[in-house]
Design a protein around this motif. Structure first.
Motif, PDB file in Angstrom:
ATOM      1  N   GLY A  72       0.812  -1.214   0.000  1.00  0.00           N
ATOM      2  CA  GLY A  72       0.000   0.000   0.000  1.00  0.00           C
ATOM      3  C   GLY A  72       0.845   1.262   0.000  1.00  0.00           C
ATOM      4  N   GLN A  73       2.174   1.098  -0.059  1.00  0.00           N
ATOM      5  CA  GLN A  73       3.106   2.226  -0.034  1.00  0.00           C
ATOM      6  C   GLN A  73       3.563   2.547  -1.459  1.00  0.00           C
ATOM      7  N   GLY A  74       3.666   3.821  -1.763  1.00  0.00           N
ATOM      8  CA  GLY A  74       4.130   4.221  -3.082  1.00  0.00           C
ATOM      9  C   GLY A  74       4.528   5.680  -3.106  1.00  0.00           C
ATOM     10  N   HIS A  75       4.752   6.181  -4.311  1.00  0.00           N
ATOM     11  CA  HIS A  75       5.182   7.558  -4.507  1.00  0.00           C
ATOM     12  C   HIS A  75       4.183   8.247  -5.429  1.00  0.00           C
ATOM     13  N   PRO A  76       3.557   9.318  -4.979  1.00  0.00           N
ATOM     14  CA  PRO A  76       2.655  10.064  -5.867  1.00  0.00           C
ATOM     15  C   PRO A  76       3.409  10.563  -7.100  1.00  0.00           C
ATOM     16  N   TRP A  77       2.755  10.495  -8.239  1.00  0.00           N
ATOM     17  CA  TRP A  77       3.378  10.841  -9.510  1.00  0.00           C
ATOM     18  C   TRP A  77       3.987  12.235  -9.505  1.00  0.00           C
ATOM     19  N   GLU A  78       3.287  13.220  -8.995  1.00  0.00           N
ATOM     20  CA  GLU A  78       3.809  14.589  -9.026  1.00  0.00           C
ATOM     21  C   GLU A  78       5.101  14.716  -8.226  1.00  0.00           C
ATOM     22  N   GLU A  79       5.217  13.978  -7.108  1.00  0.00           N
ATOM     23  CA  GLU A  79       6.449  14.023  -6.320  1.00  0.00           C
ATOM     24  C   GLU A  79       7.602  13.381  -7.087  1.00  0.00           C
ATOM     25  N   VAL A  80       7.322  12.287  -7.764  1.00  0.00           N
ATOM     26  CA  VAL A  80       8.356  11.616  -8.552  1.00  0.00           C
ATOM     27  C   VAL A  80       8.796  12.513  -9.708  1.00  0.00           C
ATOM     28  N   ARG A  81       7.836  13.099 -10.387  1.00  0.00           N
ATOM     29  CA  ARG A  81       8.140  13.997 -11.507  1.00  0.00           C
ATOM     30  C   ARG A  81       8.991  15.171 -11.046  1.00  0.00           C
ATOM     31  N   SER A  82       8.628  15.757  -9.931  1.00  0.00           N
ATOM     32  CA  SER A  82       9.385  16.878  -9.380  1.00  0.00           C
ATOM     33  C   SER A  82      10.798  16.440  -8.989  1.00  0.00           C
ATOM     34  N   TYR A  83      10.913  15.250  -8.385  1.00  0.00           N
ATOM     35  CA  TYR A  83      12.223  14.723  -7.997  1.00  0.00           C
ATOM     36  C   TYR A  83      13.134  14.586  -9.213  1.00  0.00           C
ATOM     37  N   PHE A  84      12.614  13.995 -10.292  1.00  0.00           N
ATOM     38  CA  PHE A  84      13.450  13.796 -11.479  1.00  0.00           C
ATOM     39  C   PHE A  84      13.814  15.122 -12.141  1.00  0.00           C
ATOM     40  N   ALA A  85      12.944  16.108 -12.072  1.00  0.00           N
ATOM     41  CA  ALA A  85      13.270  17.433 -12.607  1.00  0.00           C
ATOM     42  C   ALA A  85      14.412  18.056 -11.803  1.00  0.00           C
ATOM     43  N   ARG A  86      14.338  17.936 -10.465  1.00  0.00           N
ATOM     44  CA  ARG A  86      15.410  18.469  -9.612  1.00  0.00           C
ATOM     45  C   ARG A  86      16.697  17.676  -9.800  1.00  0.00           C
ATOM     46  N   LEU A  87      16.576  16.357 -10.005  1.00  0.00           N
ATOM     47  CA  LEU A  87      17.753  15.519 -10.231  1.00  0.00           C
ATOM     48  C   LEU A  87      18.443  15.919 -11.540  1.00  0.00           C
ATOM     49  N   ALA A  88      17.678  16.222 -12.568  1.00  0.00           N
ATOM     50  CA  ALA A  88      18.255  16.676 -13.838  1.00  0.00           C
ATOM     51  C   ALA A  88      19.010  17.983 -13.638  1.00  0.00           C
ATOM     52  N   GLN A  89      18.445  18.884 -12.839  1.00  0.00           N
ATOM     53  CA  GLN A  89      19.129  20.144 -12.542  1.00  0.00           C
ATOM     54  C   GLN A  89      20.441  19.884 -11.797  1.00  0.00           C
ATOM     55  N   HIS A  90      20.408  18.935 -10.872  1.00  0.00           N
ATOM     56  CA  HIS A  90      21.614  18.575 -10.125  1.00  0.00           C
ATOM     57  C   HIS A  90      22.682  18.024 -11.070  1.00  0.00           C
ATOM     58  N   ARG A  91      22.282  17.113 -11.949  1.00  0.00           N
ATOM     59  CA  ARG A  91      23.243  16.505 -12.883  1.00  0.00           C
ATOM     60  C   ARG A  91      23.820  17.532 -13.845  1.00  0.00           C
ATOM     61  N   ALA A  92      23.071  18.576 -14.115  1.00  0.00           N
ATOM     62  CA  ALA A  92      23.560  19.652 -14.979  1.00  0.00           C
ATOM     63  C   ALA A  92      24.429  20.649 -14.203  1.00  0.00           C
ATOM     64  N   GLY A  93      24.576  20.421 -12.888  1.00  0.00           N
ATOM     65  CA  GLY A  93      25.409  21.288 -12.069  1.00  0.00           C
ATOM     66  C   GLY A  93      24.723  22.543 -11.576  1.00  0.00           C
ATOM     67  N   HIS A  94      23.373  22.562 -11.626  1.00  0.00           N
ATOM     68  CA  HIS A  94      22.639  23.772 -11.246  1.00  0.00           C
ATOM     69  C   HIS A  94      21.928  23.666  -9.902  1.00  0.00           C
TER      70      HIS A  94
END
Length: 107
Positions: A72-94
């Protein structure tokens, strides 16, 4: 993609291509500064890797679905989407490395 050197484990393969496709491949190889066979090998390798990644994605998605159903545990889609957007910014050095989303009960 690194050049693959011929070796004892290489297997010869004959592939009959439509003339138009062969011309496209030759043009693409020339534009990339590669021999036609080298370009085709890289394209086939990339296709095989995409196939394997797709297979792994399906396996992982099914495992995640089972985990969600059982726990019954999971990750809401919007939180996952936001995480990957922030992760992309991190990988780009921003940005700094974002904290991973925390699983929680999903309705």
């Amino acid at each position: 993609m690194p050049k693959t050197a011929p070796n004892a484990s290489a297997t010869a393969c004959t592939l009959k291509l439509p003339a138009a496709l062969h011309q496209q491949i030759e043009a693409a190889a020339q534009a990339a500064g590669q021999e036609t066979a080298e370009w085709m090998l890289a394209a086939l390798q990339a296709a095989a890797e995409r196939h394997q990644l797709g297979h792994q994605f399906m396996h992982d998605a099914q495992a995640a679905q089972r985990h969600l159903s059982e726990s019954g545990q999971g990750h809401p889609w919007e939180e996952v989407r936001s995480y990957f957007a922030r992760l992309a910014q991190h990988r780009a050095g921003h940005a700094s490395l974002p904290p991973a989303p925390v699983a929680r009960p999903i309705d």
